[in-house]
Design a protein around this motif. Structure first.
Motif, mmCIF file in Angstrom:
data_model
loop_
_atom_site.group_PDB
_atom_site.id
_atom_site.type_symbol
_atom_site.label_atom_id
_atom_site.label_comp_id
_atom_site.label_asym_id
_atom_site.label_seq_id
_atom_site.Cartn_x
_atom_site.Cartn_y
_atom_site.Cartn_z
ATOM 1 N N TYR A 1 37.408 -7.530 -27.828
ATOM 2 C CA TYR A 1 36.263 -7.622 -28.738
ATOM 3 C C TYR A 1 35.023 -8.011 -27.941
ATOM 4 C CZ TYR A 1 33.301 -9.857 -32.336
ATOM 5 O OH TYR A 1 32.270 -10.238 -33.150
ATOM 6 N N TYR B 1 39.633 -1.894 -29.484
ATOM 7 C CA TYR B 1 38.222 -2.088 -29.174
ATOM 8 C C TYR B 1 37.783 -1.076 -28.122
ATOM 9 C CZ TYR B 1 39.019 -6.562 -31.523
ATOM 10 O OH TYR B 1 39.352 -7.524 -32.439
ATOM 11 N N LEU C 1 36.307 -5.411 -37.186
ATOM 12 C CA LEU C 1 35.075 -6.059 -36.728
ATOM 13 C C LEU C 1 34.446 -6.896 -37.831
ATOM 14 C CD1 LEU C 1 33.454 -3.144 -34.672
ATOM 15 C CD2 LEU C 1 34.602 -5.179 -33.769
#
Length: 217
Positions: A159, A153, A197
């Protein structure tokens, strides 16, 4: 908690970013879909003087906001008290997340959007303009691809909303530049990041928010 009103359009990537954050934070909301002509009418310009979507009205705070980046920063500051997709205020990560949101708003959205305009909507085909903005898609993708080397990320390998905001505009690549950009081959770190994602339910829900690819004029 009263639902937030989100003003959007069925083909707009920017409202989808807001939907993803609303979904991730489990904030009740309702979407009011506008046609392009409605966005330029006084009723909506009283909400957003720029005449674009998204905009929100939060009846819980009586706040009206427009510009997707500002809306998302507001939502995480106000409602992400558990820091599910955000970071502790005044930490390095707090500011790094803002950095990526500004890069998305200034470096990804406008250039990807111009690629769409000149490839799909502009009545005259201007190849030099198409080439310029397709190359900007490559450039922005390259920035992200390099940074994501060895990372899952964008911020502290967590995230967050900094990742989410990039997803909707990458969806246009497959139909505006499919003949010259292969994300999986050309930008493998970006491709792996986006694939990850899009495994999150909130991102899936946002992408499906009345999704419809623009039609060539």
């Amino acid at each position: 908690m009263m639902p937030i009103t989100l003003y959007g359009h069925h083909a707009g990537p920017n409202p989808k970013k807001v939907v993803m954050v609303l979904e991730e934070l489990e904030i009740p909301y309702e979407i009011k879909f506008l046609e392009f002509s409605e966005m330029k009418q006084p009723a909506y310009e009283s909400i957003n003087p720029n005449g674009r979507v998204p905009a929100i009205y939060d009846p819980n705070t009586k706040i009206t906001l427009w510009e997707s980046g500002a809306i998302i920063e507001y939502l995480v500051a106000k409602y992400d008290t558990e820091r599910k997709i955000s970071f502790e205020p005044d930490s390095a990560e707090f500011y790094q997340a803002k950095q990526w949101v500004h890069f998305q708003a200034s470096g990804q959205g406008p250039y990807f959007g111009q690629a769409v305009w000149f490839k799909i909507h502009h009545k005259e085909q201007i190849q030099s303009a198409v080439d310029r903005y397709i190359n900007e898609i490559r450039r922005v993708s390259g920035v992200l691809n390099g940074f994501l080397e060895g990372r899952k990320y964008l911020v502290n390998d967590k995230y967050s909303y900094a990742d989410i905001v990039f997803v909707p505009w990458f969806e246009v690549v497959t139909w505006v530049a499919a003949d010259c950009i292969d994300l999986e081959k050309d930008f493998p770190n970006v491709y792996a990041w986006l694939t990850n994602l899009k495994s999150h339910p909130a991102v899936v829900e946002g992408l499906g928010a009345k999704s419809e690819a623009p039609k060539k004029l």
